[in-house]
Design an enzyme around this catalytic site. Structure first.
Site, PDB file in Angstrom:
ATOM      1  N   GLY A  84      11.925 -28.186 -14.048  1.00 23.25           N
ATOM      2  CA  GLY A  84      13.385 -27.568 -14.100  1.00 23.25           C
ATOM      3  C   GLY A  84      14.361 -28.641 -14.619  1.00 23.25           C
ATOM      4  O   GLY A  84      15.552 -28.621 -14.248  1.00 23.25           O
ATOM      5  N   ALA A  85      13.792 -29.371 -15.497  1.00 26.30           N
ATOM      6  CA  ALA A  85      14.641 -30.670 -15.950  1.00 26.30           C
ATOM      7  C   ALA A  85      16.073 -30.469 -16.087  1.00 26.30           C
ATOM      8  O   ALA A  85      17.001 -31.352 -15.689  1.00 26.30           O
ATOM      9  CB  ALA A  85      14.037 -31.250 -17.351  1.00 26.30           C
TER      10      ALA A  85
ATOM     11  N   HIS B 161      28.664 -18.416  -3.759  1.00 25.68           N
ATOM     12  CA  HIS B 161      28.112 -19.377  -4.795  1.00 25.68           C
ATOM     13  C   HIS B 161      28.718 -19.231  -6.108  1.00 25.68           C
ATOM     14  O   HIS B 161      29.289 -18.257  -6.249  1.00 25.68           O
ATOM     15  CB  HIS B 161      26.463 -19.000  -4.876  1.00 25.68           C
ATOM     16  CG  HIS B 161      25.632 -19.482  -3.608  1.00 25.68           C
ATOM     17  ND1 HIS B 161      25.615 -18.716  -2.659  1.00 25.68           N
ATOM     18  CD2 HIS B 161      25.003 -20.761  -3.366  1.00 25.68           C
ATOM     19  CE1 HIS B 161      24.801 -19.275  -1.873  1.00 25.68           C
ATOM     20  NE2 HIS B 161      24.341 -20.677  -2.182  1.00 25.68           N
ATOM     21  N   HIS B 162      28.322 -20.360  -7.022  1.00 23.74           N
ATOM     22  CA  HIS B 162      28.964 -20.181  -8.241  1.00 23.74           C
ATOM     23  C   HIS B 162      28.511 -19.005  -9.130  1.00 23.74           C
ATOM     24  O   HIS B 162      27.720 -18.216  -8.932  1.00 23.74           O
ATOM     25  CB  HIS B 162      28.383 -21.565  -8.777  1.00 23.74           C
ATOM     26  CG  HIS B 162      26.750 -21.710  -8.810  1.00 23.74           C
ATOM     27  ND1 HIS B 162      25.955 -21.091  -9.777  1.00 23.74           N
ATOM     28  CD2 HIS B 162      26.225 -22.087  -7.791  1.00 23.74           C
ATOM     29  CE1 HIS B 162      24.703 -21.362  -9.434  1.00 23.74           C
ATOM     30  NE2 HIS B 162      24.782 -21.672  -8.468  1.00 23.74           N
TER      31      HIS B 162
ATOM     32  N   GLY C 171      17.980 -27.819 -15.517  1.00 22.90           N
ATOM     33  CA  GLY C 171      19.098 -27.097 -14.525  1.00 22.90           C
ATOM     34  C   GLY C 171      19.919 -27.994 -13.914  1.00 22.90           C
ATOM     35  O   GLY C 171      19.903 -29.060 -13.473  1.00 22.90           O
ATOM     36  N   ARG C 172      20.779 -27.125 -13.047  1.00 26.45           N
ATOM     37  CA  ARG C 172      21.859 -27.868 -12.237  1.00 26.45           C
ATOM     38  C   ARG C 172      21.000 -28.701 -11.190  1.00 26.45           C
ATOM     39  O   ARG C 172      21.219 -29.896 -10.945  1.00 26.45           O
ATOM     40  CB  ARG C 172      22.824 -26.809 -11.362  1.00 26.45           C
ATOM     41  CG  ARG C 172      23.861 -26.247 -12.331  1.00 26.45           C
ATOM     42  CD  ARG C 172      24.523 -25.059 -11.676  1.00 26.45           C
ATOM     43  NE  ARG C 172      23.627 -23.941 -11.636  1.00 26.45           N
ATOM     44  CZ  ARG C 172      23.704 -22.933 -12.799  1.00 26.45           C
ATOM     45  NH1 ARG C 172      24.370 -23.117 -13.842  1.00 26.45           N
ATOM     46  NH2 ARG C 172      22.947 -21.979 -12.693  1.00 26.45           N
ATOM     47  N   MET C 173      20.071 -28.059 -10.556  1.00 29.46           N
ATOM     48  CA  MET C 173      19.369 -28.676  -9.489  1.00 29.46           C
ATOM     49  C   MET C 173      18.521 -29.856 -10.126  1.00 29.46           C
ATOM     50  O   MET C 173      18.172 -30.902  -9.708  1.00 29.46           O
ATOM     51  CB  MET C 173      18.478 -27.853  -8.393  1.00 29.46           C
ATOM     52  CG  MET C 173      19.347 -27.110  -7.443  1.00 29.46           C
ATOM     53  SD  MET C 173      20.166 -28.379  -6.377  1.00 29.46           S
ATOM     54  CE  MET C 173      19.063 -29.140  -5.667  1.00 29.46           C
TER      55      MET C 173
ATOM     56  N   LYS D 239      24.825 -18.005 -10.371  1.00 30.85           N
ATOM     57  CA  LYS D 239      23.525 -17.625  -9.401  1.00 30.85           C
ATOM     58  C   LYS D 239      23.195 -16.389  -9.936  1.00 30.85           C
ATOM     59  O   LYS D 239      23.733 -15.497  -9.922  1.00 30.85           O
ATOM     60  CB  LYS D 239      24.041 -17.851  -8.124  1.00 30.85           C
ATOM     61  CG  LYS D 239      22.787 -17.781  -7.022  1.00 30.85           C
ATOM     62  CD  LYS D 239      23.175 -18.245  -5.639  1.00 30.85           C
ATOM     63  CE  LYS D 239      22.094 -17.768  -4.908  1.00 30.85           C
ATOM     64  NZ  LYS D 239      20.700 -18.609  -4.937  1.00 30.85           N
TER      65      LYS D 239
ATOM     66  N   THR E  44      14.597 -19.776  -5.186  1.00 23.57           N
ATOM     67  CA  THR E  44      14.939 -18.617  -4.378  1.00 23.57           C
ATOM     68  C   THR E  44      14.838 -17.276  -5.139  1.00 23.57           C
ATOM     69  O   THR E  44      14.412 -17.363  -6.380  1.00 23.57           O
ATOM     70  CB  THR E  44      16.067 -18.670  -3.872  1.00 23.57           C
ATOM     71  OG1 THR E  44      17.215 -18.721  -4.738  1.00 23.57           O
ATOM     72  CG2 THR E  44      16.418 -20.034  -2.827  1.00 23.57           C
TER      73      THR E  44
END
Ligand code: NAD
Length: 268
Positions: A10-11, A157-158, A13-15, A161, A102
């Site tokens: 998940g390079a 959440h933002h 992505g936000r996370m 999501k 999730t």
């Protein structure tokens, strides 16, 4: 002694970017692979550059099948379908996995549970220390207050999501339902609109707010006659989740096959 080699899926992505930064600075793990979505325009780019850290000398790949055999643990914060396919590859290579994704359906969770008979898989909808401590406080509050109070869970959440309620809110609901000796399915009420009638005793209500760049906020309300207890957790940086994921990754290396949660890592 060599540090365990960690891979991140998940390079971009936000996370994903927070995880690259956290893995790079985490003392007891070596960042050995960063995997992006096949066909994405950043494949081949330097992972540090992508995360805004400067060049690290590690290119983003889209080839998870070739990467996993060289890893000691894989961290995945992506989408349910993509996480399941990563877990299949990990299970074929005996590589433990930390799952932050999730929004899994019951079937998808069942699939991960089946794969955890072959490898160690840790699933946590929230890797922050504060949220996992909050889960303990909620268990205490629910046991003490019982069904004399109304329980409502409000999360924010933002705007990007894609699942609601959040995995964390659902986990909070599960912990409370379990402390009350039941399961969440029989109590959950998701949002209210129109002529709802009076509130049912024993219901656990969920409300989800999506706005701006909110990282993640959860409030659980235990409302009784004449008083109300509220337990709130607010995350202000994704680095709190990324740091927890690193702690989980270094813990899970060498664990026997099975399904784990953050409570196993934190010891509570
Ligand atoms: P995001 O949309 O910013 O990132 C998801 C990334 O997954 C994207 O970069 C996408 O390209 C990538 N992706 C999709 N399919 C892929 C594939 N097949 N291979 C490789 N990469 C793929 O989302 P985000 O905000 O980073 O959140 C990701 C997930 O993590 C969500 O499910 C979110 O709820 C969850 N999350 C968990 C925690 C926690 O502590 N457990 C904290 C924050 C977010």
């Amino acid at each position: 002694m060599e540090k365990p080699k960690v891979g991140i899926v998940g390079a971009s992505g936000r996370m994903g970017r927070a995880l690259i930064e956290s893995a790079h600075s985490y003392q007891s793990l070596e960042l050995a692979a960063v995997v992006g979505r096949p066909g994405a325009n950043y494949i081949g780019r330097d992972a540090g550059d992508l995360a805004g850290l400067g060049v690290l000398g590690l290119s983003v790949t889209d080839d998870l099948i070739t990467s996993v055999p060289n890893l000691d643990v894989l961290i995945d914060f992506t989408l349910p379908e993509s996480t399941l396919s990563s877990a299949e590859i990990c299970s074929q290579n005996n590589c433990p996995m930390v799952v932050g994704t999730t929004g899994f359906s019951k079937d998808q969770l069942g699939h991960l549970e089946a794969l955890s008979q072959r490898i160690a898989i840790l699933i946590a909808p929230n890797m922050s220390l504060g949220v996992n401590l909050t889960l303990k406080l909620l268990e205490m509050a629910a046991k003490a207050l019982g069904d004399d109070v109304d329980v409502e869970i409000i999360e924010a959440h933002h705007r990007h999501k894609i699942d609601a309620p959040s995995g964390t809110a659902l986990q909070m609901g599960q912990v409370i339902a379990q402390a009350l000796g039941s399961d969440l399915d029989s109590r959950a009420v998701y949002g209210r609109q129109g002529r709802t009638g009076p509130r049912e005793r024993g219901a656990i209500g969920f409300e989800a707010i999506r706005a701006g760049d909110i990282v993640g906020e959860h409030t659980v309300m235990f409302a009784g006659q004449g008083e109300r207890l509220e337990i709130t957790h607010k995350a202000s940086s994704r680095m709190t989740f990324a740091g927890g994921a690193m702690r989980a990754a270094s813990w899970i290396v060498g664990q026997p096959a099975g399904l784990y949660g953050m409570n196993d890592v934190l010891g509570f």
